[in-house]
Design a protein around this motif. Structure first.
Motif, PDB file in Angstrom:
ATOM      1  N   GLU A 204     114.240  54.785 -17.068  1.00 22.07           N
ATOM      2  CA  GLU A 204     112.784  54.785 -16.956  1.00 22.07           C
ATOM      3  C   GLU A 204     112.302  55.907 -16.036  1.00 22.07           C
ATOM      4  N   ALA A 205     111.093  56.357 -16.280  1.00 20.46           N
ATOM      5  CA  ALA A 205     110.448  57.301 -15.363  1.00 20.46           C
ATOM      6  C   ALA A 205     110.188  56.580 -14.043  1.00 20.46           C
ATOM      7  N   VAL A 206     110.056  57.367 -12.968  1.00 23.22           N
ATOM      8  CA  VAL A 206     109.779  56.810 -11.649  1.00 23.22           C
ATOM      9  C   VAL A 206     108.323  57.107 -11.301  1.00 23.22           C
ATOM     10  N   PHE A 207     107.582  56.079 -10.880  1.00 25.47           N
ATOM     11  CA  PHE A 207     106.192  56.214 -10.458  1.00 25.47           C
ATOM     12  C   PHE A 207     106.169  56.285  -8.936  1.00 25.47           C
ATOM     13  N   TRP A 208     105.361  57.217  -8.410  1.00 18.55           N
ATOM     14  CA  TRP A 208     105.282  57.395  -6.961  1.00 18.55           C
ATOM     15  C   TRP A 208     103.849  57.750  -6.576  1.00 18.55           C
ATOM     16  N   ASP A 209     103.323  57.067  -5.571  1.00 22.10           N
ATOM     17  CA  ASP A 209     101.954  57.297  -5.130  1.00 22.10           C
ATOM     18  C   ASP A 209     101.938  57.675  -3.645  1.00 22.10           C
ATOM     19  N   PRO A 210     102.204  58.951  -3.332  1.00 16.40           N
ATOM     20  CA  PRO A 210     102.211  59.373  -1.928  1.00 16.40           C
ATOM     21  C   PRO A 210     100.839  59.800  -1.424  1.00 16.40           C
ATOM     22  N   PHE A 211      99.850  59.876  -2.306  1.00 18.88           N
ATOM     23  CA  PHE A 211      98.586  60.538  -1.975  1.00 18.88           C
ATOM     24  C   PHE A 211      97.527  59.640  -1.360  1.00 18.88           C
ATOM     25  N   GLY A 212      97.544  58.353  -1.634  1.00 17.66           N
ATOM     26  CA  GLY A 212      96.377  57.546  -1.294  1.00 17.66           C
ATOM     27  C   GLY A 212      95.282  57.955  -2.253  1.00 17.66           C
ATOM     28  N   ASN A 213      94.174  58.448  -1.739  1.00 17.84           N
ATOM     29  CA  ASN A 213      93.103  58.917  -2.604  1.00 17.84           C
ATOM     30  C   ASN A 213      92.837  60.395  -2.332  1.00 17.84           C
ATOM     31  N   VAL A 214      93.031  61.237  -3.327  1.00 18.92           N
ATOM     32  CA  VAL A 214      92.744  62.667  -3.201  1.00 18.92           C
ATOM     33  C   VAL A 214      91.233  62.845  -3.240  1.00 18.92           C
ATOM     34  N   GLU A 215      90.730  63.624  -2.309  1.00 17.10           N
ATOM     35  CA  GLU A 215      89.286  63.858  -2.236  1.00 17.10           C
ATOM     36  C   GLU A 215      88.927  65.193  -2.872  1.00 17.10           C
ATOM     37  N   ALA A 216      87.660  65.360  -3.181  1.00 17.67           N
ATOM     38  CA  ALA A 216      87.177  66.600  -3.788  1.00 17.67           C
ATOM     39  C   ALA A 216      87.556  67.789  -2.908  1.00 17.67           C
ATOM     40  N   LYS A 217      87.964  68.864  -3.547  1.00 20.98           N
ATOM     41  CA  LYS A 217      88.317  70.143  -2.934  1.00 20.98           C
ATOM     42  C   LYS A 217      89.659  70.148  -2.211  1.00 20.98           C
ATOM     43  N   GLN A 218      90.380  69.025  -2.180  1.00 21.56           N
ATOM     44  CA  GLN A 218      91.726  69.047  -1.620  1.00 21.56           C
ATOM     45  C   GLN A 218      92.674  69.676  -2.637  1.00 21.56           C
ATOM     46  N   VAL A 219      93.677  70.405  -2.140  1.00 18.61           N
ATOM     47  CA  VAL A 219      94.653  71.044  -3.013  1.00 18.61           C
ATOM     48  C   VAL A 219      95.923  70.192  -3.040  1.00 18.61           C
ATOM     49  N   VAL A 220      96.316  69.802  -4.239  1.00 19.84           N
ATOM     50  CA  VAL A 220      97.533  69.024  -4.459  1.00 19.84           C
ATOM     51  C   VAL A 220      98.617  69.986  -4.919  1.00 19.84           C
ATOM     52  N   THR A 221      99.790  69.940  -4.271  1.00 15.67           N
ATOM     53  CA  THR A 221     100.938  70.749  -4.673  1.00 15.67           C
ATOM     54  C   THR A 221     102.094  69.817  -4.992  1.00 15.67           C
ATOM     55  N   VAL A 222     102.739  70.070  -6.124  1.00 19.55           N
ATOM     56  CA  VAL A 222     103.875  69.273  -6.567  1.00 19.55           C
ATOM     57  C   VAL A 222     105.024  70.223  -6.898  1.00 19.55           C
ATOM     58  N   MET A 223     106.227  69.863  -6.451  1.00 20.54           N
ATOM     59  CA  MET A 223     107.413  70.651  -6.786  1.00 20.54           C
ATOM     60  C   MET A 223     108.410  69.731  -7.478  1.00 20.54           C
TER      61      MET A 223
END
Length: 146
Positions: free
Chosen positions: A104-123
Motif C-alpha cells: 500500500e501507499a503510505v499517507f503522511w501529514d507533516p504540514f498541519g494546515n498550509v497557509e496562502a503564500k507558503q512554499v511547500v517543498t517535497v523531495m
C-alpha cells in the motif's frame, strides 16, 4: 390541496433546503485553487513518487483531509521510497514507504494546515536497507490560497 399534501411538501422543501445548505458548507472547505503536485525519483524509471495533495480523500476510512503526502513505491527493486517535506526553510521530517511494489501507499501529514503564500517543498528518494538514499528529486510550489 389537503393538509397532508401541504405538510408533505413542506417537509420535502425543508429537507431539500437543509441538504443544499450542508452540501454548500461542505464544499466551502475545499480550496478554490488546487495546489497539488508530485515529484518522482530520478533514473530510468520513476520507482518512487510522492504526491502533495492540497485537499483530497486522505487516509482510507478517515475522510477528507487537507495538505498531506502520499508516498508510492512503483518498482520491485528491493528499495523503499523516502519523502522529505519542508514549508519555507523549515524541515518537517521524512517518512519512508518500505511496503514495496505490491504494498500500500503510505499517507503522511507533516504540514498541519498550509497557509496562502507558503512554499511547500517535497523531495523523493530511493532508500536501501542500509538507509543510503539515491536518485533524489525535489519540487516546490507556492500555495495560492492555503
Amino acid at each position: 390541496m389537503n393538509v397532508r399534501t401541504r405538510a408533505a411538501r413542506a417537509v420535502f422543501t425543508t429537507s431539500a433546503i437543509a441538504a443544499a445548505a450542508m452540501l454548500f458548507s461542505t464544499q466551502a472547505a475545499v480550496a478554490a485553487t488546487d495546489d497539488s503536485f508530485e515529484v518522482g525519483t530520478t533514473g530510468d524509471r520513476q520507482c518512487g513518487v510522492v504526491n502533495f495533495i492540497d485537499y483530497g480523500p486522505g487516509l482510507p476510512g478517515n475522510g477528507n483531509n487537507d495538505d498531506y503526502l502520499v508516498i508510492h513505491d512503483y518498482c520491485s527493486d528491493g528499495k523503499g521510497v523516502r519523502a522529505y517535506a519542508m514549508i519555507g526553510d523549515r524541515h518537517l521530517g521524512s517518512k519512508t514507504n518500505t511496503n514495496g511494489l505490491a504494498g500500500e501507499a503510505v499517507f503522511w501529514d507533516p504540514f498541519g494546515n498550509v497557509e496562502a503564500k507558503q512554499v511547500v517543498t517535497v523531495m523523493a528518494c530511493l532508500v536501501n536497507s542500509s538507509g543510503e538514499i539515491s536518485q533524489c528529486a525535489s519540487a516546490s510550489r507556492g500555495s495560492v490560497d492555503g
